[in-house]
Design a protein around this motif. Structure first.
Motif, PDB file in Angstrom:
ATOM      1  N   ASP A 115       7.197  -3.672 -10.812  1.00 45.74           N
ATOM      2  CA  ASP A 115       6.902  -3.791  -9.954  1.00 45.74           C
ATOM      3  C   ASP A 115       6.937  -2.512  -9.683  1.00 45.74           C
ATOM      4  N   VAL A 116       8.296  -1.808  -9.805  1.00 38.73           N
ATOM      5  CA  VAL A 116       8.520  -0.384  -9.270  1.00 38.73           C
ATOM      6  C   VAL A 116       7.268   0.076 -10.047  1.00 38.73           C
ATOM      7  N   VAL A 117       6.810   0.028 -11.119  1.00 37.32           N
ATOM      8  CA  VAL A 117       6.275   0.882 -12.242  1.00 37.32           C
ATOM      9  C   VAL A 117       4.881   1.419 -11.581  1.00 37.32           C
ATOM     10  N   ARG A 118       4.702  -0.156 -11.012  1.00 28.91           N
ATOM     11  CA  ARG A 118       3.100  -1.174 -10.499  1.00 28.91           C
ATOM     12  C   ARG A 118       3.331   0.816  -9.454  1.00 28.91           C
ATOM     13  N   VAL A 119       4.128   0.263  -8.064  1.00 28.37           N
ATOM     14  CA  VAL A 119       3.921   1.529  -7.490  1.00 28.37           C
ATOM     15  C   VAL A 119       4.591   2.680  -7.513  1.00 28.37           C
ATOM     16  N   ILE A 120       4.821   2.828  -8.624  1.00 27.88           N
ATOM     17  CA  ILE A 120       5.057   4.500  -9.105  1.00 27.88           C
ATOM     18  C   ILE A 120       3.427   4.861  -9.510  1.00 27.88           C
ATOM     19  N   GLU A 121       2.949   3.730  -9.881  1.00 26.00           N
ATOM     20  CA  GLU A 121       1.826   4.407 -10.472  1.00 26.00           C
ATOM     21  C   GLU A 121       0.469   4.671  -9.788  1.00 26.00           C
ATOM     22  N   ALA A 122       0.297   3.927  -8.550  1.00 29.53           N
ATOM     23  CA  ALA A 122      -0.183   3.694  -7.384  1.00 29.53           C
ATOM     24  C   ALA A 122       0.333   5.150  -7.034  1.00 29.53           C
ATOM     25  N   ALA A 123       1.364   5.368  -6.438  1.00 32.66           N
ATOM     26  CA  ALA A 123       1.491   6.008  -5.475  1.00 32.66           C
ATOM     27  C   ALA A 123       0.797   7.622  -6.689  1.00 32.66           C
ATOM     28  N   GLN A 124       1.058   8.146  -7.492  1.00 32.97           N
ATOM     29  CA  GLN A 124       1.001   8.416  -8.686  1.00 32.97           C
ATOM     30  C   GLN A 124      -0.897   8.722  -8.202  1.00 32.97           C
ATOM     31  N   GLN A 125      -1.689   7.715  -8.353  1.00 27.99           N
ATOM     32  CA  GLN A 125      -3.021   7.799  -8.147  1.00 27.99           C
ATOM     33  C   GLN A 125      -3.066   8.494  -6.398  1.00 27.99           C
ATOM     34  N   SER A 126      -2.643   7.837  -5.832  1.00 29.26           N
ATOM     35  CA  SER A 126      -2.637   8.284  -4.106  1.00 29.26           C
ATOM     36  C   SER A 126      -2.376  10.097  -4.181  1.00 29.26           C
ATOM     37  N   LEU A 127      -1.601  10.528  -4.911  1.00 30.63           N
ATOM     38  CA  LEU A 127      -1.684  12.008  -4.853  1.00 30.63           C
ATOM     39  C   LEU A 127      -2.813  12.623  -5.506  1.00 30.63           C
ATOM     40  N   LYS A 128      -3.176  11.736  -6.453  1.00 31.35           N
ATOM     41  CA  LYS A 128      -4.239  11.737  -7.438  1.00 31.35           C
ATOM     42  C   LYS A 128      -5.437  12.635  -6.407  1.00 31.35           C
ATOM     43  N   ASP A 129      -5.714  11.450  -5.939  1.00 31.99           N
ATOM     44  CA  ASP A 129      -6.563  11.785  -4.885  1.00 31.99           C
ATOM     45  C   ASP A 129      -7.035  11.567  -3.387  1.00 31.99           C
ATOM     46  N   GLY A 130      -5.929  12.949  -3.244  1.00 33.14           N
ATOM     47  CA  GLY A 130      -5.090  13.939  -2.530  1.00 33.14           C
ATOM     48  C   GLY A 130      -5.184  13.024  -0.776  1.00 33.14           C
ATOM     49  N   GLY A 131      -3.582  11.916  -1.390  1.00 32.75           N
ATOM     50  CA  GLY A 131      -3.656  11.528  -0.195  1.00 32.75           C
ATOM     51  C   GLY A 131      -3.992  10.062  -0.091  1.00 32.75           C
ATOM     52  N   THR A 132      -4.948   9.353  -0.471  1.00 37.61           N
ATOM     53  CA  THR A 132      -6.004   8.034  -0.020  1.00 37.61           C
ATOM     54  C   THR A 132      -5.186   7.143  -0.230  1.00 37.61           C
ATOM     55  N   ALA A 151       1.030  -1.335   0.046  1.00 32.72           N
ATOM     56  CA  ALA A 151       0.192  -0.015  -0.295  1.00 32.72           C
ATOM     57  C   ALA A 151       0.633   1.412  -0.094  1.00 32.72           C
ATOM     58  N   VAL A 152       0.149   2.376  -0.885  1.00 31.86           N
ATOM     59  CA  VAL A 152       1.123   3.752  -0.535  1.00 31.86           C
ATOM     60  C   VAL A 152       0.360   5.117  -0.284  1.00 31.86           C
ATOM     61  N   THR A 153       0.590   6.175   0.512  1.00 32.84           N
ATOM     62  CA  THR A 153      -0.219   7.302   0.497  1.00 32.84           C
ATOM     63  C   THR A 153       0.844   8.262  -0.307  1.00 32.84           C
ATOM     64  N   THR A 154       0.604   8.961  -1.075  1.00 32.78           N
ATOM     65  CA  THR A 154       1.828  10.510  -1.449  1.00 32.78           C
ATOM     66  C   THR A 154       0.882  11.604  -1.109  1.00 32.78           C
ATOM     67  N   GLN A 155       1.472  12.447  -0.793  1.00 29.09           N
ATOM     68  CA  GLN A 155       1.628  13.794  -0.627  1.00 29.09           C
ATOM     69  C   GLN A 155       2.257  15.199  -1.439  1.00 29.09           C
ATOM     70  N   GLY A 156       1.687  15.952  -2.379  1.00 26.21           N
ATOM     71  CA  GLY A 156       2.240  16.725  -2.399  1.00 26.21           C
ATOM     72  C   GLY A 156       2.090  17.739  -3.277  1.00 26.21           C
ATOM     73  N   LEU A 157       3.056  19.086  -3.887  1.00 26.69           N
ATOM     74  CA  LEU A 157       2.679  20.175  -4.282  1.00 26.69           C
ATOM     75  C   LEU A 157       3.356  20.261  -5.348  1.00 26.69           C
ATOM     76  N   ALA A 158       2.245  21.578  -5.657  1.00 28.63           N
ATOM     77  CA  ALA A 158       2.934  21.525  -7.479  1.00 28.63           C
ATOM     78  C   ALA A 158       3.620  23.971  -7.033  1.00 28.63           C
ATOM     79  N   CYS A 159       5.069  23.294  -6.807  1.00 32.26           N
ATOM     80  CA  CYS A 159       5.152  25.019  -6.337  1.00 32.26           C
ATOM     81  C   CYS A 159       5.426  26.024  -7.834  1.00 32.26           C
TER      82      CYS A 159
END
Length: 413
Positions: free
Chosen positions: A313-330, A184-192
């Motif tokens: 496997d790495v791409v699968r993790v990054i894609e999930a992290a990107q989805q979490s980022l898009k969903d506000g850290g879900t 599982a992964v959660t991601t949050q970020g900013l576009a500065c």
């Protein structure tokens, strides 16, 4: 071995330099759409025979393998084109920008019997492998959590965000040293700086063993940092890739909770403060180790450490992290690691023996066995498999060995 390089932007020149220095490689051609880049490479490497703006020109040069160092969004089409021309490929990270594209590349490589290796350079870093060995040996005790920092000022990418740019490094290292895929992964970020392109991100990964890993990534930080801290129940280790000599520092520090009693004074913790030790590591440039490993895999037809399965496997993790980022850290669940297909090989007249004629628990290594074919009917010269195999009786002849999950190197006729 005749090698061509496609792409001479940020990282490509380093690959050109490294393959030019390796004695087992003959760098034949370099391709880049920008004439200025080609002129620079020609001035630095006059021994290279061909410089061209069209990468398809490389397919007429009787090459053995191609190195792809172009923007990630171009990897899928370029690698497929190389595979269709019968070439083995070393491609820079990430393998692709979607899991579906990465799986397609893997499928084509397997169908054509070609090698695809991903440039997850951390897996070839002697310090990272020293850390991996410490964890595997239990020197740190049970790993509690890992904290990674990969920040600096730039380089900004016009389309892909900081997660796609920097996270593949730490994700691939974490998978490598822990030997497991996050669930599982959660991601949050900013576009500065650029709208809709995050340049700062915080990613948290959960592993099946219970290890929690946190990674901070930024293109907008005044201090360049490449550091990973691994906290175990007995010891702690800091891996600092920017250190010139002491890349690993082991801290003999730990904390134990004292059993609870009825008196206030017993609500305490036992702190252990030991020494700080930096082990000697025979260091070699990781890129040189990586490129040499690629040449060995192509020559000996063996599976790379960072093969296409690892890349997926790495791409699968990054894609999930990107989805979490898009969903506000879900929190996003990550699909299981890509399984290497099972292969059962026939091993005629292999007899198990032991010094005292007692039953053996396992056949720990099978080396250089001549076999007829693998599970796909492909004729092979030999197979070397290392791992735990079934419990045979002394004197028993084994006709088949299921080698799925083992470290298998298969040669071609």
């Amino acid at each position: 071995m005749r090698i061509g390089v496609i792409g001479c932007g940020y990282w490509g020149p380093n690959l050109v330099r490294t393959f030019s220095e390796l004695p087992d490689a003959s760098l034949v051609a370099v391709a880049d759409r920008r004439q200025a880049q080609l002129d620079g490479m020609r001035a630095k490497h006059p021994q290279v025979d061909y410089f061209c703006s069209d990468h398809s020109d490389l397919f007429d040069l009787d090459l053995d393998a191609v190195v792809v160092s172009t923007p990630p969004e171009t990897h899928h089409d370029l690698v497929l084109e190389c595979l269709e021309h019968g070439l083995d490929v070393l491609v820079e990270k990430p393998l692709a920008t979607t899991t579906s594209d990465a799986l397609h590349m893997l499928q084509v490589a397997e169908e054509r019997g070609r090698i695809v290796m991903v440039g997850h350079i951390g897996a070839y870093n002697p310090a990272v492998n020293g850390l991996k060995q410490m964890i595997a040996a239990g020197d740190l005790g049970k790993v509690r959590y890992i904290d990674a920092v990969r920040v600096g000022l730039g380089l900004f990418h016009p389309r892909l965000n900081v997660v796609w740019d920097l996270a593949p490094h730490d994700v691939s290292i974490l998978i490598h040293i822990l030997g497991e895929q996050p669930v599982a992964v959660t991601t949050q970020g900013l576009a500065c700086v650029q709208d809709a392109v995050e340049d700062v991100a915080y990613m948290t990964l959960l592993f099946p063993s219970g290890v929690l890993a946190h990674a901070r990534m930024s293109w907008l930080d005044p201090c360049k940092t490449r550091r990973m801290t691994v906290v175990g129940e007995r010891k702690m280790v800091v891996y600092d890739d920017l250190e010139s000599h002491e890349k690993l520092k082991i801290y003999d520090k730990s904390v134990d909770a004292i059993r609870r009693t009825d008196t206030f004074g017993d609500f305490q913790f036992a702190y252990h403060y030991g020494s700080v030790f930096s082990p000697y590591i025979e260091f070699e440039e990781p890129l040189r180790v990586e490129c040499r490993h690629f040449l060995e895999c192509v020559s000996e037809r063996k599976r790379p450490i960072t093969d296409a399965y690892n890349g997926v496997d790495v791409v699968r993790v990054i894609e999930a992290a990107q989805q979490s980022l898009k969903d506000g850290g879900t929190p996003i669940a990550i699909a299981p690691a890509t399984a290497i297909p099972p292969v059962t090989v026939g091993v005629p007249n292999l007899r198990v023996v032991s010094a005292n004629d007692e039953r053996v628990d396992a056949l720990d290594e099978v080396a250089s066995l001549r076999i007829a074919e693998n599970g796909n009917g492909q004729l092979l010269d030999e197979v070397s498999a290392r791992g735990t195999l079934p419990r045979p009786a002394v004197g028993e002849e084994i006709n088949e060995i299921d080698i799925r999950g083992l470290d298998v190197n298969a040669g071609r006729p």
